[in-house]
Design a protein around this motif. Sequence first.
Motif, PDB file in Angstrom:
ATOM      1  N   MET A  76      23.851  35.921  44.040  1.00 31.52           N
ATOM      2  CA  MET A  76      25.216  36.320  44.406  1.00 31.52           C
ATOM      3  C   MET A  76      25.258  37.224  45.634  1.00 31.52           C
ATOM      4  SD  MET A  76      27.741  35.265  42.383  1.00 31.52           S
ATOM      5  CE  MET A  76      28.914  36.610  42.548  1.00 31.52           C
ATOM      6  N   LYS A  77      24.134  37.398  46.302  1.00 26.96           N
ATOM      7  CA  LYS A  77      24.034  38.406  47.358  1.00 26.96           C
ATOM      8  C   LYS A  77      25.137  38.282  48.407  1.00 26.96           C
ATOM      9  CE  LYS A  77      20.629  40.540  50.422  1.00 26.96           C
ATOM     10  NZ  LYS A  77      19.222  40.525  50.888  1.00 26.96           N
ATOM     11  N   GLU A  78      25.342  37.083  48.919  1.00 24.33           N
ATOM     12  CA  GLU A  78      26.342  36.892  49.973  1.00 24.33           C
ATOM     13  C   GLU A  78      27.739  37.267  49.490  1.00 24.33           C
ATOM     14  OE1 GLU A  78      27.782  33.411  53.106  1.00 24.33           O
ATOM     15  OE2 GLU A  78      26.722  32.851  51.269  1.00 24.33           O
ATOM     16  N   TYR A  79      28.027  36.944  48.230  1.00 25.87           N
ATOM     17  CA  TYR A  79      29.371  37.188  47.708  1.00 25.87           C
ATOM     18  C   TYR A  79      29.587  38.648  47.316  1.00 25.87           C
ATOM     19  CZ  TYR A  79      29.833  32.183  47.893  1.00 25.87           C
ATOM     20  OH  TYR A  79      29.899  30.895  48.350  1.00 25.87           O
ATOM     21  N   SER A 133      34.256  27.272  48.385  1.00 22.10           N
ATOM     22  CA  SER A 133      33.081  26.604  48.953  1.00 22.10           C
ATOM     23  C   SER A 133      32.319  27.480  49.934  1.00 22.10           C
ATOM     24  CB  SER A 133      33.516  25.316  49.662  1.00 22.10           C
ATOM     25  OG  SER A 133      34.461  25.607  50.682  1.00 22.10           O
ATOM     26  N   SER A 134      32.831  28.674  50.227  1.00 25.58           N
ATOM     27  CA  SER A 134      32.170  29.571  51.177  1.00 25.58           C
ATOM     28  C   SER A 134      32.602  31.001  50.891  1.00 25.58           C
ATOM     29  CB  SER A 134      32.549  29.206  52.616  1.00 25.58           C
ATOM     30  OG  SER A 134      33.939  29.431  52.827  1.00 25.58           O
ATOM     31  N   ILE A 188      38.217  39.069  57.145  1.00 21.60           N
ATOM     32  CA  ILE A 188      38.085  37.773  56.491  1.00 21.60           C
ATOM     33  C   ILE A 188      37.987  36.631  57.504  1.00 21.60           C
ATOM     34  CG2 ILE A 188      39.356  38.583  54.480  1.00 21.60           C
ATOM     35  CD1 ILE A 188      41.607  36.681  55.266  1.00 21.60           C
ATOM     36  N   ILE A 189      37.866  36.973  58.798  1.00 17.58           N
ATOM     37  CA  ILE A 189      37.645  35.938  59.805  1.00 17.58           C
ATOM     38  C   ILE A 189      36.146  35.723  59.945  1.00 17.58           C
ATOM     39  CG2 ILE A 189      37.906  35.334  62.233  1.00 17.58           C
ATOM     40  CD1 ILE A 189      40.463  36.944  62.269  1.00 17.58           C
ATOM     41  N   PRO A 190      35.629  34.545  59.646  1.00 22.05           N
ATOM     42  CA  PRO A 190      34.180  34.337  59.662  1.00 22.05           C
ATOM     43  C   PRO A 190      33.629  34.315  61.074  1.00 22.05           C
ATOM     44  CG  PRO A 190      35.298  32.261  59.301  1.00 22.05           C
ATOM     45  CD  PRO A 190      36.373  33.322  59.309  1.00 22.05           C
TER      46      PRO A 190
END
Length: 329
Positions: free
Chosen positions: A124-127, A282-283, A309-311
């Motif tokens: 879950m690291k990224e999240y 999904s991301s 929240i802009i990737p």
Amino acid sequence: MLSRLIYGVKCDEMAMISHFDPSVLWVYDKDKINIQKIPAKIRYLRFAGRILSGGIASGNSTYTSADKTFIYTLSGTDLEVKSICDKQQLVLKNYDKEKEPYNLKLRQKGGKEIAIVINVANSMKEYVFAFKEIAPFVAKHILEDGKDSYSKITLVSFSDYDVKDYDDVFISSEFVEDAKKLKVVNSQTKLVNYALIQAMSHFTKDNGLKKEIFLITDGNPNDMRNVEKMLHLTKNLNRNIVKNSGGSKENWVTIHTLALNKNLDALKEITLATEGNFYEPSSAYEFKKLLLRLSNNGKDVEPRKINVIIPSKAHKMYDPDNPNNPPKR
């Protein structure tokens, strides 16, 4: 563990706070305290074994705490606080309702009690990082946008090692500090059932607050047996809640799930059984948008207003545990 939610508050089951915190001022029965003379280092007041946090209007100039342990009566600038169970009382002089000193929020209507349950296994690291980035906005939506409403948030993290309960918070900055403390651990995803029960233990029957859980996890086949047990428990729980609320769904617990893996049918069943929403982002970017919408009563948050929240082009986020490896531009 959930009797307060199902049956309501019982005085003989109330927990007492015993730890020492230099930012907490202990006040006692029959005290009369001038708020303006309390030392600047104090952030909270402890009375009758609990931290005072204000309450929701329950009558003419009276307010009842969310856990139904205190009644506050406001007379001019004098705020009387009475412990419902043991009848202890004190008076806080020069209380300013607009400034809400020492977390003493007196609000006209109930809002929500939200528990955010997040998996901190290594997968879950990224999240977890994404969650930390938007934590200030999530807190603002829940705690600040409804100025006349009384709401609170509880953060609970879990892995197969531990379930950590960060307790109730009523101020956005405190929730952000709790979120910063989240650390991913090298483990599998387990204990989701215990984490959900721990989260529900913060809810109180008939307190006027809508009860919701935001579950954030990627699931794990090894934990599905426990998830199925949780499905059975959740169905019975809400059935008993309705029964003990005279047929009303006023105290119903709704679980919304952000499933960060595919084929998590058991989690989907739990979510739908509580009339919640089941999302499969999904991301990390989509995850943040969905969580912000969920915390904002279903209203979209415009990306141009919240830069975080802009990737990036690489869709990689800054990792505070690895500052020497920044996102590529």
